[in-house]
Design an enzyme around this catalytic site. Sequence first.
Site, PDB file in Angstrom:
ATOM      1  CE  LYS A 188      -1.684   3.004   2.653  1.00 41.01           C
ATOM      2  NZ  LYS A 188      -1.629   4.172   1.627  1.00 41.01           N
ATOM      3  CD  GLU A 263      14.013   1.234   7.186  1.00 42.39           C
ATOM      4  OE1 GLU A 263      13.591   2.035   6.093  1.00 42.39           O
ATOM      5  OE2 GLU A 263      14.531   0.396   6.793  1.00 42.39           O
ATOM      6  CB  CYS A 297      13.800   9.339   7.077  1.00 38.26           C
ATOM      7  SG  CYS A 297      14.664   8.107   5.872  1.00 38.26           S
ATOM      8  CD  GLU A 395      10.357  13.190  10.650  1.00 43.88           C
ATOM      9  OE1 GLU A 395       9.304  12.916  10.834  1.00 43.88           O
ATOM     10  OE2 GLU A 395      11.404  12.733  10.105  1.00 43.88           O
TER      11      GLU A 395
HETATM   12  P1  NAD Z   1       2.962   8.407   7.330  1.00 44.62           P
HETATM   13  O1  NAD Z   1       3.088   7.850   8.510  1.00 44.62           O
HETATM   14  O2  NAD Z   1       1.770   9.586   7.546  1.00 44.62           O
HETATM   15  O3  NAD Z   1       2.165   7.527   6.243  1.00 44.62           O
HETATM   16  C1  NAD Z   1       3.009   6.587   5.680  1.00 44.62           C
HETATM   17  C2  NAD Z   1       2.256   5.479   5.004  1.00 44.62           C
HETATM   18  O4  NAD Z   1       1.729   4.860   6.146  1.00 44.62           O
HETATM   19  C3  NAD Z   1       1.068   5.939   4.075  1.00 44.62           C
HETATM   20  O5  NAD Z   1       1.053   4.790   3.237  1.00 44.62           O
HETATM   21  C4  NAD Z   1       0.006   6.009   4.862  1.00 44.62           C
HETATM   22  O6  NAD Z   1      -1.082   6.046   4.048  1.00 44.62           O
HETATM   23  C5  NAD Z   1       0.062   4.955   5.807  1.00 44.62           C
HETATM   24  N1  NAD Z   1      -0.792   5.134   7.048  1.00 44.62           N
HETATM   25  C6  NAD Z   1      -1.316   6.256   7.636  1.00 44.62           C
HETATM   26  N2  NAD Z   1      -1.752   5.849   8.699  1.00 44.62           N
HETATM   27  C7  NAD Z   1      -1.962   4.452   8.893  1.00 44.62           C
HETATM   28  C8  NAD Z   1      -2.580   3.466   9.741  1.00 44.62           C
HETATM   29  N3  NAD Z   1      -3.246   3.771  10.872  1.00 44.62           N
HETATM   30  N4  NAD Z   1      -2.402   2.041   9.388  1.00 44.62           N
HETATM   31  C9  NAD Z   1      -1.815   1.587   8.383  1.00 44.62           C
HETATM   32  N5  NAD Z   1      -1.146   2.576   7.596  1.00 44.62           N
HETATM   33  C10 NAD Z   1      -1.194   3.831   7.745  1.00 44.62           C
HETATM   34  O7  NAD Z   1       4.304   8.937   6.946  1.00 44.62           O
HETATM   35  P2  NAD Z   1       4.421  10.089   5.612  1.00 44.62           P
HETATM   36  O8  NAD Z   1       3.914  11.456   6.159  1.00 44.62           O
HETATM   37  O9  NAD Z   1       3.827   9.604   4.292  1.00 44.62           O
HETATM   38  O10 NAD Z   1       6.136  10.184   5.302  1.00 44.62           O
HETATM   39  C11 NAD Z   1       6.993  10.940   6.188  1.00 44.62           C
HETATM   40  C12 NAD Z   1       7.378  10.290   7.226  1.00 44.62           C
HETATM   41  O11 NAD Z   1       8.290   9.059   6.863  1.00 44.62           O
HETATM   42  C13 NAD Z   1       8.408  10.967   8.070  1.00 44.62           C
HETATM   43  O12 NAD Z   1       8.153  10.834   9.544  1.00 44.62           O
HETATM   44  C14 NAD Z   1       9.704  10.473   7.779  1.00 44.62           C
HETATM   45  O13 NAD Z   1      10.788  10.541   8.470  1.00 44.62           O
HETATM   46  C15 NAD Z   1       9.456   8.984   7.672  1.00 44.62           C
HETATM   47  N6  NAD Z   1      10.248   8.192   6.924  1.00 44.62           N
HETATM   48  C16 NAD Z   1      11.232   7.437   7.545  1.00 44.62           C
HETATM   49  C17 NAD Z   1      12.325   6.861   6.658  1.00 44.62           C
HETATM   50  C18 NAD Z   1      13.204   5.835   7.276  1.00 44.62           C
HETATM   51  O14 NAD Z   1      13.929   5.136   6.715  1.00 44.62           O
HETATM   52  N7  NAD Z   1      13.299   6.031   8.709  1.00 44.62           N
HETATM   53  C19 NAD Z   1      12.363   6.871   5.251  1.00 44.62           C
HETATM   54  C20 NAD Z   1      11.401   7.875   4.788  1.00 44.62           C
HETATM   55  C21 NAD Z   1      10.493   8.413   5.255  1.00 44.62           C
END
Ligand code: NAD
Length: 501
Positions: A188, A263, A297, A395
């Site tokens: 997803k 992650e 990230c 962040e």
């Molecule tokens: P997010 O957590 O809002 O969403 C990520 C994914 O999770 C999306 O596909 C979203 O639809 C899904 N999601 C949201 N709520 C959910 C739930 N309750 N159950 C299951 N899935 C759900 O993150 P974002 O805003 O898309 O991305 C930015 C974040 O990602 C930042 O915090 C960044 O640091 C992190 N990130 C971390 C890494 C790493 O390797 N540590 C890499 C890239 C991004």
Amino acid sequence: MAQKNRDLALAATQAFRSAPLGHFYQGKAVSGAGPVYDVIEPATGGVLGQLHDATEEELNAAVGASRDAFEIWSKTPGAERRRALNRLADLIEKHADEIAAVECMDAGQCWRYMSQAALRGANNFRFFADMAPSASNGQSLPTPEHLNVTSRSPIGPVGVITPWNTPFMLSTWKIAPALAAGCTVVHKPAEWAPYSARMLVELAHDAGIPDGVYNLVNGLGETTGKRLTEHPDIKAVAFVGESRTGSMIMKQGADTLKRVHFELGGKNPVIVFADADLERALDAVVFMIYSLNGQRCTSSSRVLIEESIHDVFVEKLAQRVANLKVGDPFDPKTEVGPLVHARHFEKVCSYMDIAREDGAAIRVGGNPVSMNGGYFVQPTLFTGANNQMRVAQEEIFGPVLTALPFTDEADAIKQANDVIYGLAGYVWTENHGRALRVSQALEAGMVWVNSQNVRHLPTPFGGVKASGIGRDGGDWSFDFYMETKNIAFAMGEHKIPRLGA
Ligand code: NAD
């Protein structure tokens, strides 16, 4: 060039945008019957297309396809999986420009970085493809009485949930090891930037990856993402995203005892000591926060500068930040593009007021940039801050850097560690002893010394504290996607207690 790249992205996604984007499972495109949401172009605020949130039936069908295909894929010889994944890598390379352009279009990422991102995605497949034949290898652990032999087998169908910041690269980073291990996948992707994930699943189909092995459902996190993490047939969830979403996923997966790999977010420190190569440190500081629009990230979003060089370093930094070229993400000359979405733009902009309220100074930037209706903000540098301020603790995930002075090594370590996160850390010093001490003391999953973030695929990638659980890369990925079994063979007549004899 910019127009050419934009046309490339529009043409590559024409078929997905002419009707609301559905799903892809059991080797087929599924048009989708759930509610529809707009997909917005970050650089213009215009509507690119629509996307369907998967219905419960659609999600169940995708999971069912992955469950059925697991019976075959998990037993497919590793050498055959390797061939299939290498064919997919070939196709990614063939379509690298289109993929890069699509990342510019729906994620707002700049061409200058994305032109390499698709190739890195192909490398992820090649790297794990080569490991597929040995994925199930284990150890021999003999005792005088038994020969213990371990082996690994794929855990089952897995859910992969990815964010919007570099959607293609991150999807490959999760899906490649899962498929190489013999797992089947339901992916997803993020609802704000869904198009490159659809390209990837179609390329996998064209590469001959069998039907049902790799499936894609589109939709929102709170509906489709949640159902995926709760589904009893999904044995593990690999998630990349925000820390608070990780926490929700852990709760959602609790009833089915889901294995999770997270992650998550970061507030990564880059520590610059007075004895560092300051020109190289400056280049790295600027690159690591302002590339990828700060939506990275591992971005170095806090720069800790030794007091004796603080003012000089900040002055040079300010000049570079003020010089950054903000603009059209399709233009190869652009250094900073738009933020991904209006909601994220508002979040990032809110930190300009938060900084002022907390008493920090906005040394550079601090305002939106009005350009073609897109979500652009000025690259921003906060100074006069302390580590307790929200701009040093939270962040922000935009082209926004907080500069903090430190007095000595102990103070640098204390400030660096005094956040909830622990993903990455960067240390700049020419003193080797200090480099060793500080890198050991940092609470982070990854530390780069006198270096920007350069990935080497066999090394472990991941964070500590609120930045994650588990590691990716090399064999660490297989540990997550596989179960280890021990078999003990008795070598002779060892003693067996005779009860009831
Ligand atoms: P997010 O957590 O809002 O969403 C990520 C994914 O999770 C999306 O596909 C979203 O639809 C899904 N999601 C949201 N709520 C959910 C739930 N309750 N159950 C299951 N899935 C759900 O993150 P974002 O805003 O898309 O991305 C930015 C974040 O990602 C930042 O915090 C960044 O640091 C992190 N990130 C971390 C890494 C790493 O390797 N540590 C890499 C890239 C991004």
